[in-house]
Design an enzyme around this catalytic site. Structure first.
Site, mmCIF file in Angstrom:
data_model
loop_
_atom_site.group_PDB
_atom_site.id
_atom_site.type_symbol
_atom_site.label_atom_id
_atom_site.label_comp_id
_atom_site.label_asym_id
_atom_site.label_seq_id
_atom_site.Cartn_x
_atom_site.Cartn_y
_atom_site.Cartn_z
ATOM 1 N N HIS A 148 28.940 24.560 69.522
ATOM 2 C CA HIS A 148 28.644 24.031 70.863
ATOM 3 C C HIS A 148 27.163 24.210 71.161
ATOM 4 O O HIS A 148 26.429 24.792 70.363
ATOM 5 C CB HIS A 148 29.512 24.705 71.934
ATOM 6 C CG HIS A 148 29.299 26.179 72.071
ATOM 7 N ND1 HIS A 148 29.853 27.089 71.212
ATOM 8 C CD2 HIS A 148 28.585 26.900 72.972
ATOM 9 C CE1 HIS A 148 29.501 28.308 71.563
ATOM 10 N NE2 HIS A 148 28.721 28.229 72.627
ATOM 11 N N ASP A 197 36.361 34.989 69.054
ATOM 12 C CA ASP A 197 35.404 35.379 70.091
ATOM 13 C C ASP A 197 35.856 36.677 70.769
ATOM 14 O O ASP A 197 36.968 36.770 71.280
ATOM 15 C CB ASP A 197 35.318 34.235 71.108
ATOM 16 C CG ASP A 197 34.389 34.535 72.270
ATOM 17 O OD1 ASP A 197 33.624 35.511 72.187
ATOM 18 O OD2 ASP A 197 34.430 33.778 73.257
ATOM 19 N N SER A 210 34.007 33.029 83.659
ATOM 20 C CA SER A 210 33.503 33.146 82.297
ATOM 21 C C SER A 210 33.948 31.957 81.458
ATOM 22 O O SER A 210 34.950 31.295 81.746
ATOM 23 C CB SER A 210 33.997 34.455 81.674
ATOM 24 O OG SER A 210 33.587 34.545 80.323
ATOM 25 N N HIS A 266 34.611 32.593 78.308
ATOM 26 C CA HIS A 266 35.192 33.294 77.168
ATOM 27 C C HIS A 266 36.598 33.779 77.493
ATOM 28 O O HIS A 266 36.912 34.109 78.634
ATOM 29 C CB HIS A 266 34.309 34.480 76.772
ATOM 30 C CG HIS A 266 32.908 34.100 76.420
ATOM 31 N ND1 HIS A 266 32.524 33.770 75.137
ATOM 32 C CD2 HIS A 266 31.798 33.983 77.185
ATOM 33 C CE1 HIS A 266 31.237 33.473 75.131
ATOM 34 N NE2 HIS A 266 30.765 33.588 76.357
ATOM 35 N N HIS A 309 31.414 37.728 67.525
ATOM 36 C CA HIS A 309 30.743 37.401 68.791
ATOM 37 C C HIS A 309 30.859 38.541 69.814
ATOM 38 O O HIS A 309 31.635 38.459 70.759
ATOM 39 C CB HIS A 309 31.309 36.115 69.416
ATOM 40 C CG HIS A 309 31.099 34.900 68.589
ATOM 41 N ND1 HIS A 309 31.485 33.642 68.991
ATOM 42 C CD2 HIS A 309 30.554 34.739 67.369
ATOM 43 C CE1 HIS A 309 31.187 32.769 68.058
ATOM 44 N NE2 HIS A 309 30.617 33.417 67.065
#
Length: 751
Positions: free
Chosen positions: A268, A390, A562, A564, A586
């Site tokens: 991304h 992640d 967020s 995430h 990550h």
């Protein structure tokens, strides 16, 4: 021959003991027997006398298919999606063994002689012939070990859905053959992988950034003579990296293996995933693969470095697959705080590796589709070797809220800010949030002005590519903004992280040439501080409030969510993919450790969870996965146009200067006579205010002069030795007077 009733057709179907449907016989001879030639004709000729191929199926209940008698027949198998127990029940009801009544065997509504088929006239079974001892032995062993026949397609794997006819001893012995981690997980009823543990061509996974840190994400995948890279980002400099603009990964390993590199894949368009790409392409010109918006943002960066003419940019889309030598990369749609984010399914000879990139699960995204959970599940059912996921929000419980919650908060805040100028600071790349700001500005009849170079670049790119919808008359420039009343304006700006040179920070410090903060301003900071930036953000908020503005930040309202995944979403990803091995990615070490704990909670073997570090060579052959070596890796500091010329020694000197200041000692000496012609003079920078410390400075000159005279009278002509003597003596004197250690720089001129 048995009579099998087809309940759907309400018709009797002739079958033999192998479950094979056979055509009705033609008219019998007078002696009630049939010659082989007649049987052959009936086996291949339909009722109307025409030829019918053996593979054709019958069209109605009165016209049956004619089945060519196979050279070697096998026992009837249950059809697909039919269990063994159901098939056995049907066999007993209609098929080959019935109940005996008056010397006859009853098969449903028909009766035949109970005389065994192998004793009937003209029948010869290949089971009883001497040429089929292998089959007989196999079938005998099969029956003894398992109790009854069980088709082959239900034998694979380690599923617990065996039929009741299977003996427990045989089941247990098969379980002992399973890999340890699969067996233990299945027995506990937790996470069970479908990966086939077969030794294959080794795969190396080499993280070159993004582990034990936030940002600078970069990972190399190597198999045989092929390498490809996932992401190439930057990181913000730490507080002790004085003067450094950004930090990028060390590309040494990629440069050493440039001939093997097949391309780079970008997940991304955030800076921590694309910020270092231009610096990599200057060293290794390789193809770049990314989605449309990501390629658009990359183009803007490459133009700044004059690389557009040589760059090989390729636009891909979710569900598309790109070959990387002996490997292939499949793109899977995920949700994130920027559109067009993708995860990767990396198909390698060793197995499938799923790399999630940055993701969250958002069922009501502002733009784009919902995360493709179905594909992750399909991969999990097929078998995933390893999951790289992640870890940024591994410490946060629950689920990450949808981006739409921010839009709902904006509606309330815009109404509350009636009569005031609205200033919103957010991440430049958060296009979905910018779209919601635009929507609310239009709803309230406000015009939008944009500040910050990165914000302008992203908005122009997103608008051009169709990812941002802005009415023509909504965006205004600075000159138009100054002509409108404050209540008709919305400013979108950078600086949500308190960056010293950002637009919001300059506004707070009253250093912006176009915007002055007043009590008529309503400021919304729509972002959460990146770890390490908390103090800078707090300083900006304090300065804005001191100017009289009303400031709204994250802890007060739901103005930021967020991008995430939180713990429950991370569990979902593990449950769907069911990996054999897990590599948290990550995040800082605490994030990786928490994410590893989630995998252990779900039943993964601790030996199958690998917390790596930058440069670790994580190698797998499809059966095991271990850290087997170290690759060149580290940080490259970018300062202005200099890349890598600022190292640890330079940073140490900068820190020394920042903490204690500098003293410069200057003296001029005649080379022939050894006399001091001028000086010594002492200059202070960042140490003390000379006018208030004249006595100490004069004493310092005397110390230096004494050292020079002693060296010259002793016949010392090595200028380095003289400089070292000056530094040692002067440093000792200054520390005794001030308890400080300024940097001392002697300069001796020879004439």
């Amino acid at each position: 021959m048995a009579n099998y009733r087809n309940e759907n057709e309400k018709e009797s179907v002739n079958v033999n003991e192998f479950g094979e449907k056979i055509a009705p016989k033609s008219e019998k001879k007078s002696n009630d027997t049939q010659s082989s030639s007649d049987y052959s004709r009936s086996a291949y000729t339909s009722s109307n006398g025409s030829y019918r191929p053996y593979y054709k199926s019958y069209n109605n209940s009165s016209d049956y298919s004619t089945v060519r008698k196979p050279r070697h027949r096998t026992a009837a198998l249950p059809p697909r999606n039919t269990s063994v127990s159901e098939f056995e029940q049907r066999r007993q009801q209609y098929g080959y063994r019935g109940t005996e009544e008056n010397g006859k065997t009853n098969y449903g509504n028909t009766s035949v002689q109970s005389k065994p088929l192998n004793e009937q006239q003209g029948y010869q079974s290949y089971r009883s012939s001497g040429t089929h001892k292998t089959y007989n032995s196999y079938q005998s062993d099969r029956t003894q070990s398992r109790g009854s026949f069980r088709p082959r397609y239900e034998q694979g794997g380690y599923s617990s859905s065996y039929s009741s006819s299977q003996s427990p001893a045989s089941y247990s012995s098969r379980r002992e053959e399973a890999p340890k981690n699969v067996r233990s997980n299945a027995e506990s009823g937790r996470l069970t992988t479908n990966h086939r543990f077969t030794k294959r061509t080794p795969l190396k996974i080499i993280p070159l950034g993004g582990l034990n840190e936030i940002g600078k994400n970069m990972t190399a995948f190597e198999c045989g003579n092929d390498i490809f890279i996932v992401d190439c980002g930057l990181a913000f400099p730490d507080s002790d990296m004085l003067g450094v603009d950004m930090v990028i990964p060390d590309f040494t390993y990629i440069e050493q293996n440039a001939s093997k590199v097949r391309g780079i894949v970008i997940t991304h368009g955030h800076e921590d995933h694309i910020g270092g790409l231009a610096y990599l392409l200057k060293k290794v010109n390789i193809p770049v693969y990314a989605t449309k918006l990501t390629i658009g943002l990359i183009e803007g960066k490459l133009r700044e470095h004059n690389l557009m003419g040589s760059a090989k940019l390729n636009v891909v889309a979710p569900k598309q697959t790109v070959k990387m030598g002996c490997m292939a990369v499949e793109f899977i749609r995920v949700n994130h705080s920027i559109p067009d984010a993708v995860a990767l399914a990396i198909h390698t000879p060793a197995g499938i590796v799923v790399h999630t990139g940055d993701f969250k699960v958002d069922f009501t995204p502002v733009q784009g589709g919902v995360i493709d959970l179905a594909r992750f599940s399909e991969l999990g059912n097929r078998g995933v070797l390893a999951l790289m996921s992640d870890s940024t929000n591994a410490e946060r419980m629950g689920h990450t809220p949808s981006e739409r919650t921010v839009g709902e908060s904006f509606i309330k805040l815009f109404d509350k800010a009636e009569g005031k100028r609205i200033i919103i600071a957010t991440f430049a790349s958060n296009i979905q949030r910018i779209q919601q700001i635009v929507n609310n500005a239009v709803r309230n009849g406000r015009k939008i002005a944009v500040f910050g170079r990165s914000m302008l670049n992203v908005i122009s790119t997103a608008t051009e590519l169709g990812y941002l919808s802005v009415p023509d008359d909504v965006m205004i420039d600075i000159d138009t903004m100054n002509k409108l009343p404050p209540e008709k304006i919305v400013l979108i700006t950078t600086g949500s992280q308190g960056e010293p040179m950002s637009a919001l920070t300059r506004m707070a410090m009253n250093e912006h040439r176009s915007v002055t903060i007043t009590p008529e301003d309503y400021i919304i900071i729509s972002a959460s501080p990146i770890p390490g930036n908390e103090k800078m953000v707090t300083k900006v908020v304090n300065e804005l409030m001191e100017s009289g503005a009303e400031v709204v930040y994250e802890s007060m309202y739901e103005i930021h969510v967020s991008g995430h995944a939180c713990r429950e979403e991370l569990k979902l990803m593990l449950a769907l993919t069911k990996p054999a091995f897990f590599i948290p990615a990550h995040g800082e070490y605490k994030h990786l450790k928490k994410h590893a704990g989630i995998a252990l909670e779900m039943g993964m073997d601790e030996s199958n969870v690998i917390i790596g570090s930058i440069g670790d060579v994580i190698e797998t052959d499809g059966v095991t996965m271990n850290i087997t070596g170290k690759a060149p890796s580290g940080k490259i500091l970018v300062d202005g146009l200099g890349v890598g010329d600022v190292g640890s020694i330079v940073l140490r000197d900068r820190k020394h200067l920042a903490e204690d200041g500098l003293i410069v000692v200057v003296a001029t000496i005649e080379s022939e006579s050894g006399m001091i012609l001028a000086g010594p003079d002492i200059l202070s920078r960042g140490f003390v205010y000379v006018r208030e410390s004249e006595e100490m400075m004069e004493a310092a000159k005397a110390v230096v002069k004494k050292v020079l005279l002693n060296c010259l009278s002793g016949g010392v002509t090595d200028w380095n030795s003289i400089k070292s003597g000056i530094m040692d003596e002067l440093n000792e004197y200054i520390y005794m007077q001030t308890k400080r250690n300024p940097m001392i720089l002697p300069i001796i001129e020879e004439v």
